[in-house]
Design a protein around this motif. Structure first.
Motif, PDB file in Angstrom:
ATOM      1  N   ASP A 139       0.825  -1.208   0.000  1.00 44.62           N
ATOM      2  CA  ASP A 139       0.000   0.000   0.000  1.00 44.62           C
ATOM      3  C   ASP A 139       0.859   1.259   0.000  1.00 44.62           C
ATOM      4  OD1 ASP A 139      -2.527   1.469   0.344  1.00 44.62           O
ATOM      5  OD2 ASP A 139      -1.696   1.945   2.309  1.00 44.62           O
ATOM      6  N   ILE A 140       2.073   1.165   0.551  1.00 43.47           N
ATOM      7  CA  ILE A 140       2.980   2.312   0.544  1.00 43.47           C
ATOM      8  C   ILE A 140       3.208   2.798  -0.883  1.00 43.47           C
ATOM      9  CG2 ILE A 140       5.381   3.015   0.933  1.00 43.47           C
ATOM     10  CD1 ILE A 140       5.369   1.217   3.416  1.00 43.47           C
ATOM     11  N   VAL A 141       3.332   1.862  -1.813  1.00 41.02           N
ATOM     12  CA  VAL A 141       3.582   2.232  -3.205  1.00 41.02           C
ATOM     13  C   VAL A 141       2.384   2.979  -3.776  1.00 41.02           C
ATOM     14  CG1 VAL A 141       3.996   1.362  -5.534  1.00 41.02           C
ATOM     15  CG2 VAL A 141       5.183   0.345  -3.584  1.00 41.02           C
ATOM     16  N   TYR A 142       1.176   2.476  -3.516  1.00 45.67           N
ATOM     17  CA  TYR A 142      -0.019   3.167  -3.998  1.00 45.67           C
ATOM     18  C   TYR A 142      -0.100   4.573  -3.412  1.00 45.67           C
ATOM     19  CZ  TYR A 142      -1.807  -1.310  -5.744  1.00 45.67           C
ATOM     20  OH  TYR A 142      -1.974  -2.478  -6.418  1.00 45.67           O
ATOM     21  N   ARG A 143       0.171   4.682  -2.123  1.00 48.66           N
ATOM     22  CA  ARG A 143       0.084   5.995  -1.476  1.00 48.66           C
ATOM     23  C   ARG A 143       1.190   6.928  -1.963  1.00 48.66           C
ATOM     24  NH1 ARG A 143       0.877   6.144   3.849  1.00 48.66           N
ATOM     25  NH2 ARG A 143       1.586   4.009   4.139  1.00 48.66           N
ATOM     26  N   THR A 160       6.267  -2.433 -10.323  1.00 47.13           N
ATOM     27  CA  THR A 160       4.980  -1.922 -10.786  1.00 47.13           C
ATOM     28  C   THR A 160       5.023  -1.602 -12.276  1.00 47.13           C
ATOM     29  OG1 THR A 160       5.559   0.397 -10.353  1.00 47.13           O
ATOM     30  CG2 THR A 160       4.506  -0.831  -8.561  1.00 47.13           C
ATOM     31  N   GLN A 161       3.850  -1.597 -12.870  1.00 47.19           N
ATOM     32  CA  GLN A 161       3.653  -1.034 -14.199  1.00 47.19           C
ATOM     33  C   GLN A 161       2.819   0.226 -14.005  1.00 47.19           C
ATOM     34  OE1 GLN A 161       4.436  -1.901 -17.429  1.00 47.19           O
ATOM     35  NE2 GLN A 161       5.773  -3.579 -16.810  1.00 47.19           N
ATOM     36  N   GLU A 162       3.360   1.370 -14.414  1.00 51.12           N
ATOM     37  CA  GLU A 162       2.686   2.638 -14.165  1.00 51.12           C
ATOM     38  C   GLU A 162       2.549   3.455 -15.445  1.00 51.12           C
ATOM     39  OE1 GLU A 162       4.605   4.782 -11.006  1.00 51.12           O
ATOM     40  OE2 GLU A 162       4.995   2.945  -9.862  1.00 51.12           O
ATOM     41  N   PHE A 163       1.432   4.155 -15.540  1.00 52.74           N
ATOM     42  CA  PHE A 163       1.227   5.102 -16.640  1.00 52.74           C
ATOM     43  C   PHE A 163       1.080   6.495 -16.050  1.00 52.74           C
ATOM     44  CE2 PHE A 163      -1.733   7.611 -19.260  1.00 52.74           C
ATOM     45  CZ  PHE A 163      -0.949   7.729 -20.397  1.00 52.74           C
ATOM     46  N   ILE A 175      10.725   0.000 -10.024  1.00 52.41           N
ATOM     47  CA  ILE A 175      11.099  -0.892  -8.929  1.00 52.41           C
ATOM     48  C   ILE A 175      11.208  -0.069  -7.647  1.00 52.41           C
ATOM     49  CG2 ILE A 175      12.749  -2.590  -8.067  1.00 52.41           C
ATOM     50  CD1 ILE A 175      11.496  -3.451 -10.667  1.00 52.41           C
ATOM     51  N   TYR A 176      10.542  -0.522  -6.594  1.00 47.11           N
ATOM     52  CA  TYR A 176      10.589   0.154  -5.299  1.00 47.11           C
ATOM     53  C   TYR A 176      11.314  -0.731  -4.285  1.00 47.11           C
ATOM     54  CZ  TYR A 176       7.044   3.313  -7.172  1.00 47.11           C
ATOM     55  OH  TYR A 176       6.368   4.229  -7.932  1.00 47.11           O
ATOM     56  N   PHE A 177      12.253  -0.129  -3.568  1.00 43.79           N
ATOM     57  CA  PHE A 177      12.994  -0.817  -2.520  1.00 43.79           C
ATOM     58  C   PHE A 177      12.488  -0.281  -1.179  1.00 43.79           C
ATOM     59  CE2 PHE A 177      15.500  -0.567  -6.347  1.00 43.79           C
ATOM     60  CZ  PHE A 177      15.980  -1.857  -6.499  1.00 43.79           C
TER      61      PHE A 177
END
Length: 265
Positions: free
Chosen positions: A127-131, A207-210, A233-235
C-alpha cells in the motif's frame, strides 16, 4: 489496501452521524440508504476546514450515492480501485471520518495497531507504493513551490530517493513549471504490482505505471508533456519498526529536465 478499504466501510457505518440517522438501524443498505448517506457526507464535508479554498475545487464536497453504493457493495481490486478518481473518493471519506486525508488515516491505523501487523505487513507495505504514487501526483500540484514534506511517512528522510526527488524537482520549480489539471489532463494509473523479493526487513516491489502529466510554464504558457508507461522498482525497508520507501528505480526519472535542457534558449 484491501484491508484499509474494508476498514473504511466499517468506520463509516459506525460514524455517529450515520448511526444517529435511519441508516443506524438499517441492514442491508439499499439505494435509498446510499442517497441518505450521500447527503450526510455532503453536509459534513461542506463545513470541513480541510475542504476550503483550492482543495475544495480539487476534491469537491460530495460523493454521489452511486459511487458510495459501489464502494460498499464491491470487493476491492487494485486495478479498479487505485486510479486518481477513486483515491479522491477515499480522501473525502477519510475527511468525513475526521482525518486530513487517506494518508493520515492509514498512518493512524498503523500507529494504533488496529490490525495485527504481522498478518497485514505485506498489505501495508504494498500500500505504501499506492500511497506514494498518489502523494507524488499531489506533490506536482504544488509546483512551482517545492513541498518535499508531503513525502513524510512514506520515504525515509535520509534515503537516496528523497534526495533525487529534491534534485530534479528543484530544477523544474526553478523553470516555473506548474501542473495543468483542468479537465483531468494530468493523471496516472498503476496497472500492476508484484512483490519480487521479501525479507524480514526489506521488500522489492515491481509496478507497471502510466503517467500522463502536462506542465505549463506560468510566464510563457509553454507546455511540457510527460506521457509514459514504464516499469518501476521500489525498494522498501523496515527500520525501527517502520516500513517506508528507501529507493526507487525509474528509467525515465529526470526525463523532463533533459527535454528542457536540450531546448534552444
Amino acid at each position: 489496501m484491501k484491508s484499509i478499504y474494508n476498514l473504511l466501510k466499517e468506520e463509516v457505518r459506525k460514524n455517529q452521524a450515520v448511526q444517529n440517522s435511519i441508516l443506524g438501524n438499517s441492514h442491508p443498505w439499499k439505494r435509498s440508504h446510499y442517497i441518505i448517506l450521500s447527503e450526510i457526507i455532503k453536509e459534513d464535508l461542506s463545513n470541513r476546514e480541510e475542504l476550503q479554498n483550492e482543495r475544495k475545487f480539487e476534491l469537491g464536497t460530495s460523493i454521489s450515492h452511486i459511487t458510495l453504493q459501489r464502494f460498499f457493495e464491491s470487493d476491492y481490486h487494485y486495478k479498479t480501485h487505485n486510479d486518481l478518481r477513486f483515491l479522491k473518493t477515499l480522501d473525502k471519506i477519510c475527511i468525513f471520518l475526521g482525518f486530513k486525508d487517506l494518508n493520515s488515516y492509514v498512518m493512524n491505523v498503523k500507529e494504533n495497531n488496529i490490525y495485527n501487523e504481522a498478518f497485514f505487513s505485506k498489505e501495508f507495505t504494498t500500500d505504501i507504493v499506492y500511497r506514494y504514487c498518489h502523494t507524488n501526483f499531489e506533490f506536482f500540484k504544488y509546483f512551482p513551490t517545492l513541498q518535499l514534506e508531503v513525502f513524510d511517512g512514506l520515504i525515509f528522510p535520509e534515503a537516496p530517493f528523497i534526495e533525487r526527488i529534491k534534485n530534479y524537482s528543484s530544477k523544474l520549480c526553478e523553470n516555473g513549471l506548474k501542473l495543468f489539471t483542468h479537465n483531468n489532463r494530468s493523471n496516472f494509473e498503476i496497472f500492476d504490482l508484484d512483490i519480487i523479493s521479501e525479507e524480514s526487513d526489506k521488500m522489492v516491489i515491481k509496478t507497471q505505471e502510466f503517467w500522463n502529466l502536462v506542465f505549463v510554464v506560468e510566464e510563457t504558457g509553454e507546455e511540457y508533456i510527460v506521457n509514459e508507461l514504464n516499469t518501476q522498482i521500489y525498494f522498501i525497508k523496515n527500520i525501527d519498526e517502520k516500513w517506508m520507501i528507501w529507493d526507487n528505480y525509474n528509467p525515465n526519472s529526470g526525463l523532463l529536465n533533459n527535454v528542457i535542457n536540450k531546448k534552444p534558449h
